[in-house]
Scaffold this motif. Structure first.
Motif, PDB file in Angstrom:
ATOM      1  N   ALA A  33      12.702 -10.025   8.750  1.00  0.00           N
ATOM      2  CA  ALA A  33      11.584 -10.271   9.657  1.00  0.00           C
ATOM      3  C   ALA A  33      10.732  -9.037   9.893  1.00  0.00           C
ATOM      4  O   ALA A  33       9.659  -9.130  10.487  1.00  0.00           O
ATOM      5  CB  ALA A  33      12.101 -10.797  10.996  1.00  0.00           C
ATOM      6  N   ALA A  34      11.177  -7.858   9.454  1.00  0.00           N
ATOM      7  CA  ALA A  34      10.391  -6.631   9.609  1.00  0.00           C
ATOM      8  C   ALA A  34       9.196  -6.655   8.666  1.00  0.00           C
ATOM      9  O   ALA A  34       9.174  -7.385   7.679  1.00  0.00           O
ATOM     10  CB  ALA A  34      11.266  -5.409   9.337  1.00  0.00           C
ATOM     11  N   LEU A  35       8.192  -5.845   8.978  1.00  0.00           N
ATOM     12  CA  LEU A  35       6.989  -5.757   8.141  1.00  0.00           C
ATOM     13  C   LEU A  35       7.196  -4.679   7.085  1.00  0.00           C
ATOM     14  O   LEU A  35       7.099  -3.491   7.366  1.00  0.00           O
ATOM     15  CB  LEU A  35       5.772  -5.436   9.006  1.00  0.00           C
ATOM     16  CG  LEU A  35       4.430  -5.348   8.274  1.00  0.00           C
ATOM     17  CD1 LEU A  35       4.026  -6.716   7.726  1.00  0.00           C
ATOM     18  CD2 LEU A  35       3.346  -4.810   9.206  1.00  0.00           C
ATOM     19  N   TRP A  36       7.463  -5.114   5.850  1.00  0.00           N
ATOM     20  CA  TRP A  36       7.728  -4.179   4.764  1.00  0.00           C
ATOM     21  C   TRP A  36       6.445  -3.848   4.020  1.00  0.00           C
ATOM     22  O   TRP A  36       5.612  -4.717   3.801  1.00  0.00           O
ATOM     23  CB  TRP A  36       8.745  -4.779   3.795  1.00  0.00           C
ATOM     24  CG  TRP A  36      10.130  -4.815   4.340  1.00  0.00           C
ATOM     25  CD1 TRP A  36      10.715  -5.845   5.022  1.00  0.00           C
ATOM     26  CD2 TRP A  36      11.101  -3.768   4.286  1.00  0.00           C
ATOM     27  NE1 TRP A  36      11.989  -5.508   5.395  1.00  0.00           N
ATOM     28  CE2 TRP A  36      12.255  -4.240   4.952  1.00  0.00           C
ATOM     29  CE3 TRP A  36      11.108  -2.481   3.729  1.00  0.00           C
ATOM     30  CZ2 TRP A  36      13.406  -3.465   5.079  1.00  0.00           C
ATOM     31  CZ3 TRP A  36      12.254  -1.719   3.866  1.00  0.00           C
ATOM     32  CH2 TRP A  36      13.386  -2.199   4.527  1.00  0.00           C
ATOM     33  N   PRO A  37       6.270  -2.604   3.614  1.00  0.00           N
ATOM     34  CA  PRO A  37       5.102  -2.234   2.805  1.00  0.00           C
ATOM     35  C   PRO A  37       5.034  -3.055   1.520  1.00  0.00           C
ATOM     36  O   PRO A  37       6.065  -3.447   0.961  1.00  0.00           O
ATOM     37  CB  PRO A  37       5.331  -0.745   2.517  1.00  0.00           C
ATOM     38  CG  PRO A  37       6.188  -0.275   3.651  1.00  0.00           C
ATOM     39  CD  PRO A  37       7.089  -1.429   3.973  1.00  0.00           C
ATOM     40  N   LEU A  38       3.829  -3.275   1.038  1.00  0.00           N
ATOM     41  CA  LEU A  38       3.629  -4.102  -0.149  1.00  0.00           C
ATOM     42  C   LEU A  38       4.331  -3.522  -1.374  1.00  0.00           C
ATOM     43  O   LEU A  38       4.822  -4.260  -2.232  1.00  0.00           O
ATOM     44  CB  LEU A  38       2.131  -4.250  -0.422  1.00  0.00           C
ATOM     45  CG  LEU A  38       1.305  -4.887   0.699  1.00  0.00           C
ATOM     46  CD1 LEU A  38      -0.172  -4.821   0.356  1.00  0.00           C
ATOM     47  CD2 LEU A  38       1.734  -6.321   0.940  1.00  0.00           C
ATOM     48  N   THR A 103       0.317   2.213   4.892  1.00  0.00           N
ATOM     49  CA  THR A 103       1.528   2.503   4.128  1.00  0.00           C
ATOM     50  C   THR A 103       1.252   2.463   2.627  1.00  0.00           C
ATOM     51  O   THR A 103       1.862   3.217   1.864  1.00  0.00           O
ATOM     52  CB  THR A 103       2.655   1.514   4.480  1.00  0.00           C
ATOM     53  OG1 THR A 103       2.195   0.165   4.315  1.00  0.00           O
ATOM     54  CG2 THR A 103       3.133   1.706   5.909  1.00  0.00           C
ATOM     55  N   ALA A 104       0.332   1.591   2.201  1.00  0.00           N
ATOM     56  CA  ALA A 104      -0.046   1.571   0.782  1.00  0.00           C
ATOM     57  C   ALA A 104      -0.765   2.854   0.399  1.00  0.00           C
ATOM     58  O   ALA A 104      -0.567   3.400  -0.694  1.00  0.00           O
ATOM     59  CB  ALA A 104      -0.930   0.360   0.493  1.00  0.00           C
ATOM     60  N   LEU A 105      -1.597   3.364   1.310  1.00  0.00           N
ATOM     61  CA  LEU A 105      -2.370   4.577   1.034  1.00  0.00           C
ATOM     62  C   LEU A 105      -1.480   5.803   0.897  1.00  0.00           C
ATOM     63  O   LEU A 105      -1.686   6.646   0.020  1.00  0.00           O
ATOM     64  CB  LEU A 105      -3.403   4.783   2.143  1.00  0.00           C
ATOM     65  CG  LEU A 105      -4.332   5.986   2.005  1.00  0.00           C
ATOM     66  CD1 LEU A 105      -5.245   5.818   0.792  1.00  0.00           C
ATOM     67  CD2 LEU A 105      -5.165   6.162   3.276  1.00  0.00           C
ATOM     68  N   ILE A 106      -0.482   5.906   1.772  1.00  0.00           N
ATOM     69  CA  ILE A 106       0.362   7.110   1.762  1.00  0.00           C
ATOM     70  C   ILE A 106       1.642   6.918   0.958  1.00  0.00           C
ATOM     71  O   ILE A 106       2.439   7.856   0.813  1.00  0.00           O
ATOM     72  CB  ILE A 106       0.714   7.552   3.194  1.00  0.00           C
ATOM     73  CG1 ILE A 106       1.584   6.499   3.898  1.00  0.00           C
ATOM     74  CG2 ILE A 106      -0.543   7.840   3.991  1.00  0.00           C
ATOM     75  CD1 ILE A 106       2.109   6.951   5.254  1.00  0.00           C
ATOM     76  N   GLY A 107       1.869   5.700   0.453  1.00  0.00           N
ATOM     77  CA  GLY A 107       3.057   5.449  -0.354  1.00  0.00           C
ATOM     78  C   GLY A 107       4.342   5.371   0.438  1.00  0.00           C
ATOM     79  O   GLY A 107       5.419   5.675  -0.076  1.00  0.00           O
ATOM     80  N   SER A 108       4.264   4.928   1.692  1.00  0.00           N
ATOM     81  CA  SER A 108       5.460   4.821   2.525  1.00  0.00           C
ATOM     82  C   SER A 108       6.251   3.572   2.155  1.00  0.00           C
ATOM     83  O   SER A 108       5.689   2.549   1.773  1.00  0.00           O
ATOM     84  CB  SER A 108       5.056   4.756   3.999  1.00  0.00           C
ATOM     85  OG  SER A 108       6.177   4.452   4.819  1.00  0.00           O
ATOM     86  N   SER A 109       7.573   3.641   2.311  1.00  0.00           N
ATOM     87  CA  SER A 109       8.427   2.479   2.067  1.00  0.00           C
ATOM     88  C   SER A 109       9.174   2.055   3.322  1.00  0.00           C
ATOM     89  O   SER A 109      10.093   1.238   3.259  1.00  0.00           O
ATOM     90  CB  SER A 109       9.435   2.797   0.952  1.00  0.00           C
ATOM     91  OG  SER A 109      10.247   3.901   1.311  1.00  0.00           O
ATOM     92  N   ALA A 110       8.793   2.614   4.475  1.00  0.00           N
ATOM     93  CA  ALA A 110       9.489   2.303   5.722  1.00  0.00           C
ATOM     94  C   ALA A 110       8.926   1.033   6.350  1.00  0.00           C
ATOM     95  O   ALA A 110       7.709   0.847   6.399  1.00  0.00           O
ATOM     96  CB  ALA A 110       9.353   3.469   6.699  1.00  0.00           C
ATOM     97  N   PRO A 111       9.785   0.147   6.861  1.00  0.00           N
ATOM     98  CA  PRO A 111       9.308  -1.071   7.509  1.00  0.00           C
ATOM     99  C   PRO A 111       8.799  -0.785   8.917  1.00  0.00           C
ATOM    100  O   PRO A 111       9.089   0.265   9.504  1.00  0.00           O
ATOM    101  CB  PRO A 111      10.552  -1.955   7.552  1.00  0.00           C
ATOM    102  CG  PRO A 111      11.686  -0.976   7.651  1.00  0.00           C
ATOM    103  CD  PRO A 111      11.260   0.208   6.826  1.00  0.00           C
ATOM    104  N   THR A 112       8.035  -1.721   9.452  1.00  0.00           N
ATOM    105  CA  THR A 112       7.471  -1.603  10.798  1.00  0.00           C
ATOM    106  C   THR A 112       8.000  -2.741  11.666  1.00  0.00           C
ATOM    107  O   THR A 112       8.052  -3.889  11.227  1.00  0.00           O
ATOM    108  CB  THR A 112       5.936  -1.681  10.752  1.00  0.00           C
ATOM    109  OG1 THR A 112       5.446  -0.618   9.935  1.00  0.00           O
ATOM    110  CG2 THR A 112       5.324  -1.573  12.136  1.00  0.00           C
ATOM    111  N   VAL A 113       8.388  -2.420  12.897  1.00  0.00           N
ATOM    112  CA  VAL A 113       8.810  -3.433  13.863  1.00  0.00           C
ATOM    113  C   VAL A 113       8.216  -3.105  15.225  1.00  0.00           C
ATOM    114  O   VAL A 113       7.870  -1.960  15.509  1.00  0.00           O
ATOM    115  CB  VAL A 113      10.354  -3.517  13.989  1.00  0.00           C
ATOM    116  CG1 VAL A 113      10.988  -3.947  12.682  1.00  0.00           C
ATOM    117  CG2 VAL A 113      10.943  -2.191  14.457  1.00  0.00           C
TER     118      VAL A 113
END
Length: 198
Positions: A33-38, A103-113
């Motif tokens: 259910a977390a928001l994962w980077p594309l 997150t796409a711009l900086i290349g992050s792989s951390a989810p958001t909640v």
């Protein structure tokens, strides 16, 4: 503190209930259910909604629910349940969109909640509708007008977001403020950004 109107009360109960449920179920189920980077391949369309009901810690939950109570209650009483839900949805969806872009711009792989994006939308709305209302901060305990409070928090979010990874979704907060701003402009029948006179 204002009394709890029905939608705000229901949302608080849902968030608290989901947090308690998360303590009982395996982490991989909650992660769905977390928001994962594309870029991770773990993103699913429903996450642009479900991420807002998850919280990473008891303090995170407490802070967001306190803000929902303080600002959301008054706005729900002013707008009514339907418009209030529309506003929260616009803020949460805009927060998700901006966070996915960042997150796409900086290349992050951390989810958001967290409901923080929607909360920052409420904060912006409170500052726009009650600009001269005095707000008492908890830390530090300094009273200030709502419009000043919103400007300071928005500026800090931008600076901290540009400062590098911190474990906090600063651009989701800014996205929530943007979504709230656009929604209010739409309700007022105005263009999102007024054209300059030539």
């Amino acid at each position: 503190m204002p009394p709890l109107p029905p939608v705000t009360k229901t949302l608080i109960l849902i968030c608290v209930g989901i947090f308690c449920l998360g303590l009982l179920i395996p982490p991989q189920y909650e992660a769905l259910a977390a928001l994962w980077p594309l870029s991770t391949g773990l993103f699913q369309p429903w996450q642009v909604v479900t991420y807002a009901f998850l919280h990473g810690s008891a303090f995170h939950l407490l802070f967001n629910m306190l803000g929902l109570w303080m600002f959301g209650s008054e706005l729900e009483n002013l707008w009514g349940p339907r418009r209030y839900l529309q506003f929260l949805a616009a803020s949460a969806l805009a927060a998700a969109a901006v966070q996915l872009g960042w997150t796409a711009l900086i290349g992050s792989s951390a989810p958001t909640v967290g409901a923080s994006g929607a909360l920052y939308g409420l904060l912006l709305a409170f500052g726009m509708l009650f600009p001269n209302r005095t707000i008492q901060l908890l830390i530090p305990p300094i009273p200030m007008k709502a419009k000043v409070y919103v400007a300071i928090f928005g500026g800090l979010e931008l600076l901290m977001g540009l400062g590098g990874p911190s474990g906090v979704a600063h651009f989701a907060h800014l996205g929530g403020m943007l979504g709230g701003f656009l929604m209010i402009r739409y309700w007022r029948g105005q263009a999102p950004f007024p054209r300059r006179r030539r």
